[in-house]
Design a protein around this motif. Structure first.
Motif, short mmCIF file in Angstrom:
data_model
loop_
_atom_site.label_atom_id
_atom_site.label_comp_id
_atom_site.label_asym_id
_atom_site.label_seq_id
_atom_site.Cartn_x
_atom_site.Cartn_y
_atom_site.Cartn_z
N ARG A 23 65.28 48.58 -15.53
CA ARG A 23 66.43 47.91 -16.14
C ARG A 23 66.78 48.57 -17.47
NH1 ARG A 23 67.31 43.33 -13.40
NH2 ARG A 23 68.42 42.22 -15.02
N GLY A 24 68.07 48.89 -17.62
CA GLY A 24 68.51 49.60 -18.81
C GLY A 24 68.69 51.08 -18.58
N ASP A 25 68.17 51.61 -17.46
CA ASP A 25 68.35 53.02 -17.13
C ASP A 25 69.31 53.15 -15.96
OD1 ASP A 25 66.61 53.74 -19.07
OD2 ASP A 25 64.94 54.19 -17.75
N GLY A 26 70.48 52.55 -16.11
CA GLY A 26 71.49 52.64 -15.05
C GLY A 26 71.47 51.47 -14.11
N ALA A 27 70.53 50.54 -14.25
CA ALA A 27 70.42 49.46 -13.29
C ALA A 27 71.56 48.46 -13.37
CB ALA A 27 69.09 48.72 -13.49
N ASN A 28 72.09 48.22 -14.57
CA ASN A 28 73.12 47.20 -14.73
C ASN A 28 74.48 47.79 -15.11
OD1 ASN A 28 71.28 44.96 -14.35
ND2 ASN A 28 70.43 45.51 -16.34
N GLU A 29 74.49 48.80 -15.97
CA GLU A 29 75.76 49.30 -16.50
C GLU A 29 76.38 50.38 -15.62
OE1 GLU A 29 72.91 47.70 -19.23
OE2 GLU A 29 72.83 49.61 -18.18
N GLU A 30 75.55 51.17 -14.94
CA GLU A 30 76.06 52.28 -14.17
C GLU A 30 75.05 52.63 -13.09
OE1 GLU A 30 76.40 55.60 -16.76
OE2 GLU A 30 74.34 55.47 -17.47
N THR A 31 75.40 53.57 -12.26
CA THR A 31 74.47 54.02 -11.24
C THR A 31 73.87 55.36 -11.65
OG1 THR A 31 76.27 55.11 -10.04
CG2 THR A 31 75.73 52.85 -9.41
N ALA A 32 72.81 55.73 -10.97
CA ALA A 32 72.17 57.02 -11.21
C ALA A 32 72.04 57.73 -9.87
CB ALA A 32 70.79 56.80 -11.84
N THR A 33 72.11 59.05 -9.89
CA THR A 33 72.02 59.83 -8.66
C THR A 33 70.76 60.68 -8.67
OG1 THR A 33 74.42 59.93 -8.42
CG2 THR A 33 73.15 61.57 -7.22
N ILE A 34 70.03 60.67 -7.55
CA ILE A 34 68.89 61.55 -7.38
C ILE A 34 69.11 62.40 -6.14
CG2 ILE A 34 67.28 60.00 -8.56
CD1 ILE A 34 66.26 59.13 -5.81
N CYS A 35 68.43 63.52 -6.05
CA CYS A 35 68.65 64.46 -4.96
C CYS A 35 67.31 64.95 -4.39
CB CYS A 35 69.45 65.68 -5.44
SG CYS A 35 71.05 65.27 -6.16
N VAL A 36 67.35 65.36 -3.13
CA VAL A 36 66.21 66.05 -2.56
C VAL A 36 65.95 67.31 -3.38
CG1 VAL A 36 65.36 67.32 -0.54
CG2 VAL A 36 66.59 65.16 -0.23
N GLY A 37 64.70 67.53 -3.76
CA GLY A 37 64.35 68.66 -4.61
C GLY A 37 64.16 68.29 -6.06
N ASP A 38 64.61 67.09 -6.47
CA ASP A 38 64.41 66.66 -7.86
C ASP A 38 62.92 66.55 -8.18
OD1 ASP A 38 67.06 66.52 -8.46
OD2 ASP A 38 67.20 64.33 -8.45
N GLU A 39 62.59 66.92 -9.41
CA GLU A 39 61.21 66.79 -9.87
C GLU A 39 60.86 65.31 -10.07
OE1 GLU A 39 58.92 69.07 -10.34
OE2 GLU A 39 60.16 70.85 -9.95
N VAL A 40 59.62 64.99 -9.76
CA VAL A 40 59.12 63.62 -9.91
C VAL A 40 57.81 63.66 -10.70
CG1 VAL A 40 58.33 61.53 -8.73
CG2 VAL A 40 60.14 62.93 -7.71
#
Length: 360
Positions: free
Chosen positions: A320-337
């Motif tokens: 919450r606070g990292d895009g959960a309420n105000e906006e969305t976030a995009t992740i992709c195959v290949g992103d570092e975790v």
């Protein structure tokens, strides 16, 4: 580690859709499990349909169809019948299109329940009910979540922090029913974020699984019978050289991609007989592939709150606070975790006995 696969399931219990990127929100991947099928029993009861009880759902393939401008518009559902047999149902039309975002103004409301967390949903209509009934061989009703909201059940699944509560809700003052009623009826303060809620995802917005753990399970099967990750029905799959199998049991927080998007891992996913389903026949698989759940029973009953069910994967929520309420976030195959938070001990799930789903 990296993301190796992403999946979305617009209609719950049908085959998943492999995608290369995903838009994340507080309720999960965009379009994930917004629709659901219910079996209309002779006594009028509505029974939610999932692969463990209705393996024929695996014969239905879904695809998101986009317009020329790239805008997602419909779900194309195609019936992939098994080899001919006397008791195999058939449908005159092998496919149907479902609007991704139906106009709910003219749809009839229906109250439905999933794992003890009810909501008001919208009936899609007779044409959809009849098509799914013909394919699945049982009276079926299709519903859309619309503006409905399901309460999140279980103290380990409330996305407040990455730490786990040590006290089950039954032990809290007032008991389970009181706790649930308090959650549903509570009104947050003006300065507080909205209470978290779900669509038709089982118990949390996301499910995360590990390729390393899949490799461990695969060693228990004959070499000529590989086990596919799609049977575990994850949203996000991760892998990394040198990572041990079952390390995810202790993950509390993952940070993903260049934007450093945080995911809180808040509970274990316990498994059911859906793992044994043959997606080509819509029935329990023959041979060793029909014993996957039994093989996991030997050493994966590691959740102290669900001691009779094996664990594979972790439930997660968007921080919450990292895009959960105000906006969305995009992740992709290949992103570092990166694992940025760990628990000293495994999580424990605390739910009423009747609420013990696998992920569908």
């Amino acid at each position: 580690m990296k993301i190796t696969a992403l999946y979305v399931y617009p209609i719950k219990a049908l085959r998943g859709i492999s995608i290369t990127h995903a838009e994340l929100g507080a309720q999960g991947i965009k379009y994930d499990r917004r629709f659901m099928l219910y079996n209309r029993r002779p006594n009028g009861e509505l029974r939610h349909m999932q692969l463990s009880s209705y393996p024929q759902c695996a014969l239905l393939e879904q695809e998101i169809v986009t317009a020329e401008d790239g805008t997602a518009q419909t779900i194309l559902v195609q019936y992939r019948p098994p080899p001919p047999s006397e008791d195999s149902p058939s449908s005159a039309n092998s496919s149907i299109k479902v609007p991704l975002e139906p106009d709910i103004s003219s749809l009839e409301k229906a109250t439905v329940d999933l794992h003890g967390s009810p909501t008001a949903a919208y009936r899609m209509g007779e044409c959809y009910d009849e098509w799914f009934t013909a394919c699945l061989g049982v009276p079926t009703m299709m519903v859309y979540i619309g503006d409905g909201k399901r309460a999140i059940l279980g103290n380990t699944l409330l996305p407040k922090t990455g730490q786990q509560s040590s006290q089950p809700p039954q032990a809290q003052k007032g008991g389970w029913i009181s706790s649930l009623a308090s959650y549903v009826n509570s009104q947050p303060q003006a300065s507080s974020p909205p209470a978290p809620w779900l669509t038709f995802t089982d118990l949390a917005p996301f499910l995360i699984t590990s390729e390393a753990s899949l490799r461990d399970v695969s060693t228990r099967l004959p070499e000529d019978q590989p086990l596919d990750m799609y049977k575990f029905r994850p949203n996000i799959v991760v892998d990394g050289e040198g990572k041990d199998s079952w390390d995810e049991d202790f993950w509390a927080e993952l940070t993903v991609g260049a934007r450093r998007q945080k995911l809180l891992l808040t509970g274990n996913c316990v498994r059911c007989t859906s793992l044994n389903v043959d997606y080509q026949t819509g029935r329990p698989a023959d041979g060793e592939l029909g014993t996957v759940l039994k093989k996991l029973m030997k050493d994966r009953r590691v959740d102290p709150g669900m001691k009779w069910s094996p664990v594979f994967g972790r439930y997660a929520s968007l921080h919450r606070g990292d895009g959960a309420n105000e906006e969305t976030a995009t992740i992709c195959v290949g992103d570092e975790v990166e694992v940025t938070g760990r628990n000293a001990e495994r999580s424990g799930k605390y739910l009423p006995a009747q609420n013990s789903p696998g992920y569908t």
